[in-house]
Motif scaffolding. Structure first.
Motif, PDB file in Angstrom:
ATOM      1  N   ASN A 115       0.844  -1.196   0.000  1.00  0.00           N
ATOM      2  CA  ASN A 115       0.000   0.000   0.000  1.00  0.00           C
ATOM      3  C   ASN A 115       0.875   1.241   0.000  1.00  0.00           C
ATOM      4  OD1 ASN A 115      -2.929  -1.062   0.542  1.00  0.00           O
ATOM      5  ND2 ASN A 115      -1.549  -2.255   1.837  1.00  0.00           N
ATOM      6  N   ARG A 121      -4.699   5.646   3.384  1.00  0.00           N
ATOM      7  CA  ARG A 121      -5.705   4.586   3.477  1.00  0.00           C
ATOM      8  C   ARG A 121      -6.154   4.385   4.925  1.00  0.00           C
ATOM      9  NH1 ARG A 121      -5.855   0.611  -0.927  1.00  0.00           N
ATOM     10  NH2 ARG A 121      -4.491   1.320  -2.587  1.00  0.00           N
ATOM     11  N   ALA A 126      -9.941   3.383   4.173  1.00  0.00           N
ATOM     12  CA  ALA A 126     -10.041   2.757   2.843  1.00  0.00           C
ATOM     13  C   ALA A 126      -9.550   1.309   2.895  1.00  0.00           C
ATOM     14  CB  ALA A 126      -9.214   3.555   1.840  1.00  0.00           C
ATOM     15  N   LEU A 128      -7.388  -2.048   2.053  1.00  0.00           N
ATOM     16  CA  LEU A 128      -5.950  -2.262   1.871  1.00  0.00           C
ATOM     17  C   LEU A 128      -5.696  -3.295   0.781  1.00  0.00           C
ATOM     18  CD1 LEU A 128      -4.812  -2.515   5.610  1.00  0.00           C
ATOM     19  CD2 LEU A 128      -4.749  -0.508   4.120  1.00  0.00           C
ATOM     20  N   LEU A 150      -4.693   3.971  -3.896  1.00  0.00           N
ATOM     21  CA  LEU A 150      -6.142   3.989  -3.747  1.00  0.00           C
ATOM     22  C   LEU A 150      -6.782   4.690  -4.940  1.00  0.00           C
ATOM     23  CD1 LEU A 150      -8.637   3.377  -2.078  1.00  0.00           C
ATOM     24  CD2 LEU A 150      -8.221   5.504  -0.817  1.00  0.00           C
ATOM     25  N   ARG A 163     -10.764  -4.311   4.046  1.00  0.00           N
ATOM     26  CA  ARG A 163     -10.988  -3.053   4.746  1.00  0.00           C
ATOM     27  C   ARG A 163     -10.534  -3.182   6.197  1.00  0.00           C
ATOM     28  NH1 ARG A 163     -13.570   0.677   2.841  1.00  0.00           N
ATOM     29  NH2 ARG A 163     -14.519   2.393   3.886  1.00  0.00           N
TER      30      ARG A 163
END
Length: 173
Positions: A115, A121, A126, A128, A150, A163
């Protein structure tokens, strides 16, 4: 009988040469890699942490080997910041370690790798990206530079993510 804490330490006076330096140490009690066989981790590591206290370590980095009792004992004995690496644990578990006072800093290595915008995130709740261990430590660029941000995942409509808890705070990255 295994090593004593005294036997496990080396002479730091040669390293410091009379000057104040910041030293940190990474320990991994019960680490089975390379045929390591430690039998007395519950005696050795607390003694080692106690013996290290006069050095005023910058931090102690603990690779968690699964012994929760030992983790709690080392946390109680460590007079310095504790970096905790629970390899393979999800973010929720790692943040719970912060909340419980078991760690001052948590590691997020593979989660950060997968990520590239991890702080964003986590702050926004948000989903992952999942890390792909098949691409670690070899091969080519895949798995190191091609995880979508993202914004890119949203634009492409990709939905191969999980999530995290909505109430996570951003860990030290």
């Amino acid at each position: 009988m295994g090593l004593t804490a005294h036997q496990a330490l080396f002479d730091y006076s040669k390293l410091t040469a009379g000057q104040r330096v910041l030293i940190s140490l990474r320990i991994s009690p019960g680490n089975p890699y390379s045929d390591i066989a430690e039998r007395d981790t519950r005696d050795l590591y607390p003694a080692l942490v106690t013996a290290l206290a006069p050095l005023s370590l910058a931090y102690l980095h603990l690779i968690h080997g699964g012994d929760e009792e030992l983790l709690r004992r080392l946390r109680q004995q460590s007079p310095t910041a504790l970096f905790l690496n629970r390899a393979g644990a999800d973010i929720d578990t790692r943040v719970a370690d912060l909340d419980a006072g078991l760690a001052d800093v948590i590691t997020v290595g593979t989660t950060a790798l997968a990520n590239p915008d991890l702080p964003t995130r986590l702050r926004s709740g948000a989903p992952l990206n999942q890390a792909d261990p098949a691409t670690f430590y070899g091969g080519d660029h895949r798995g190191y530079t091609d995880y979508p941000t993202l914004a890119a995942a949203t634009a492409s409509g990709a939905n191969t993510m999980r999530r995290p808890r909505d109430h996570l705070r951003t860990p030290a990255c």
